[in-house]
Design an enzyme around this catalytic site. Structure first.
Site, PDB file in Angstrom:
ATOM      1  N   GLU A  97     175.937 -22.707 -51.670  1.00 41.84           N
ATOM      2  CA  GLU A  97     176.189 -24.138 -51.843  1.00 41.84           C
ATOM      3  C   GLU A  97     175.874 -24.899 -50.562  1.00 41.84           C
ATOM      4  OE1 GLU A  97     179.849 -24.660 -55.062  1.00 41.84           O
ATOM      5  OE2 GLU A  97     180.251 -24.852 -52.928  1.00 41.84           O
ATOM      6  N   CYS A  98     175.091 -25.963 -50.672  1.00 41.11           N
ATOM      7  CA  CYS A  98     174.876 -26.933 -49.599  1.00 41.11           C
ATOM      8  C   CYS A  98     174.454 -26.253 -48.288  1.00 41.11           C
ATOM      9  CB  CYS A  98     176.109 -27.797 -49.418  1.00 41.11           C
ATOM     10  SG  CYS A  98     175.761 -29.372 -48.583  1.00 41.11           S
ATOM     11  N   GLY A  99     175.350 -26.033 -47.352  1.00 34.90           N
ATOM     12  CA  GLY A  99     174.993 -25.338 -46.127  1.00 34.90           C
ATOM     13  C   GLY A  99     174.443 -23.958 -46.405  1.00 34.90           C
ATOM     14  N   SER A 107     172.276 -24.557 -54.416  1.00 33.51           N
ATOM     15  CA  SER A 107     172.375 -25.960 -54.817  1.00 33.51           C
ATOM     16  C   SER A 107     173.136 -26.760 -53.770  1.00 33.51           C
ATOM     17  CB  SER A 107     173.092 -26.065 -56.166  1.00 33.51           C
ATOM     18  OG  SER A 107     173.351 -27.407 -56.513  1.00 33.51           O
TER      19      SER A 107
END
EC number: 6.3.5.11
Length: 463
Positions: A334-336, A437
């Site tokens: 996720e993200c990072g 994502s």
């Protein structure tokens, strides 16, 4: 069921909610209380301070991402072996998803939990006018029980007394304490907000000193009285997110947790654990290999851009993760975590650091926030967490930008309006075993997210 509880709300962002909530939590803990700490909304950083102050994991309560029953179940889940609950609000008391639609506000969560509210007012640029603010907050929604006020950023004891007398006279609300203006009581910030507790430093000492300061100027006995006089809790919902009896572990999932990756909803971790995953923590910054005998990998968000040089230099860990992906191990990022899976991270100074290269493209840090807000999405293609057609709710908050690579998209955005129809997330790997994502998912939106991750991890490695 009666259970002492209190909501600490602000009249706006930067009212001092995290400072006072963390200090008050630590002060209660110093008195021997076992505090169940909660944070309203999707934020990851503030819960770290409440976790540190209470010495117990803090849970997020979000009435937009979660249904009423799911949010209430998370609240009850966090009460285990605790004797008082403290809920830190988000933004201003009445600020939520939008002015036209309910959801996400501190006021709504206080109402759903039948919890009294302590309102924080930053009085640094006012005096008697503070009474008008409190009166307005009381009158806007009579269903919200504003049981007391704490004044923050007082210039002096005299300044505090002027505001206190006006509030008690015109708003008929007791003022139960204050904090003087003090630069030593300011939590350090960076581009995503406050610094994280995972970055170390002297935060434990800071919070304990804060607790001592709060004991001297805030009436904690009065706060305890308000918390104990809270009405009975709403009925406990039937178990859905968490099984009544935790399942025996059937697989191991490695969870990245260090200075670079620390953004996880506690409920996500607890759901994975309770439904049959043994969680094994590892550091992409410091470790050279993954934990043994694992069936899946979970890489959350955080600040990989701050630790980009260290992540890039740790070639043994990068090689291990790349091999795990090639072997078909399920990986959720996720993200990072997504940034770590890309070819490289380009930081704010335009310096590039090589990452895993599982995801084509370079994650480039922008000079301003790239995207922020609650998001509703439809699953576009089957992936390791969910089936095509499933609707999910989550939150997006990132400064980096990754050009859309030619890979299978994970989601189609349904909300907010300006992003409707856009693709989000990527499914990669020879066996489509990697999901990456920018969308932060709360597994409480759909308990199948945790169950599916466990099932596919079990298929890869059973214990």
């Amino acid at each position: 069921m009666n259970f002492p509880r209190i909501v600490i709300a602000g009249v706006s962002s930067s009212s001092g909610k995290t400072t006072i909530s963390s200090g008050l939590t630590a002060a209660l803990a110093q008195r021997g209380h076992k505090v169940a700490a909660y944070k309203c909304g999707p934020d990851y950083i503030d819960p770290g301070y409440l976790t540190l102050a209470s010495n117990n994991p803090c849970h997020n309560l979000d009435s937009w991402m979660l249904s009423k029953d799911a949010m209430t179940e998370v609240f009850f889940h966090g009460l285990k072996n605790r004797d008082i609950a403290l809920v830190e609000g988000v933004m201003g008391l009445y600020d939520g998803y939008s002015g036209e639609r309910p959801g996400g506000s501190t006021a709504e969560i206080a109402r759903l939990l039948s919890a009294p509210v302590i309102l924080l007012v930053n009085i640094s640029h006012m005096a008697e006018s503070a009474a008008a603010i409190v009166l307005g907050y009381k009158n806007l929604d009579p269903r919200i029980n504003i049981a007391g006020v704490i004044l923050n950023q007082a210039g002096s004891t005299r300044h505090y007394e002027i505001c206190r007398k006006a509030i008690e006279k015109y708003a008929s609300t007791p003022v139960i304490g204050y904090l003087l203006r003090n630069k030593d009581l300011v939590i350090p910030e960076r581009h995503l907000g406050l610094k994280t507790t995972s970055e170390g430093g002297e935060l434990e000492t800071f919070i304990q000193n804060l607790a001592t300061r709060i004991e001297s100027t805030i009436d904690i006995d009065r706060i305890l009285e308000i918390a104990r006089n809270a009405p009975p809790l709403p009925e406990k919902p039937l178990p859905c997110l968490f099984p009544e009896t935790p399942a025996c572990p059937v697989t191991r999932i490695a969870v990245a947790k260090d200075e670079a990756f620390s953004f996880y909803y506690q409920a996500n971790l607890d759901m994975l654990s309770d439904w049959g995953a043994e969680l094994c923590y590892f550091s992409p910054v410091h470790d050279t290999c993954l934990p043994p005998d694992i069936g899946g990998i979970y890489i959350g968000g955080g600040f990989p851009e701050i630790m980009a040089a260290e992540l890039s230099a740790n070639q043994p860990m990068k090689d291990t993760l790349t091999k795990a992906a090639a072997d078909g191990m399920p990986i959720y990022a996720e993200c990072g975590g997504l940034m770590y899976l890309s070819e490289a991270i380009e930081d704010f100074d335009s310096t590039k650091y090589l990452m895993l290269g599982l995801l084509p493209g370079i994650s480039v840090m922008q000079k301003k926030l790239h995207r922020l807000g609650y998001t509703r999405a439809a699953v576009q293609n089957d992936n390791i967490l969910s089936a095509k057609g499933t609707e999910l709710r989550g939150h997006i908050f990132h400064w980096s930008k990754l050009p859309s690579p030619q890979t299978k998209p994970a989601y189609t955005l349904l909300e907010p309006a300006e992003f409707v129809g856009q693709n989000e997330g990527f499914i990669i790997g020879g066996s489509t075993n990697v999901l990456a994502s920018y969308l932060h998912l709360h597994f409480g939106t759909n308990p199948d997210l945790a169950k599916n991750f466990i099932r596919i991890s079990k298929d890869f490695c059973t214990i």
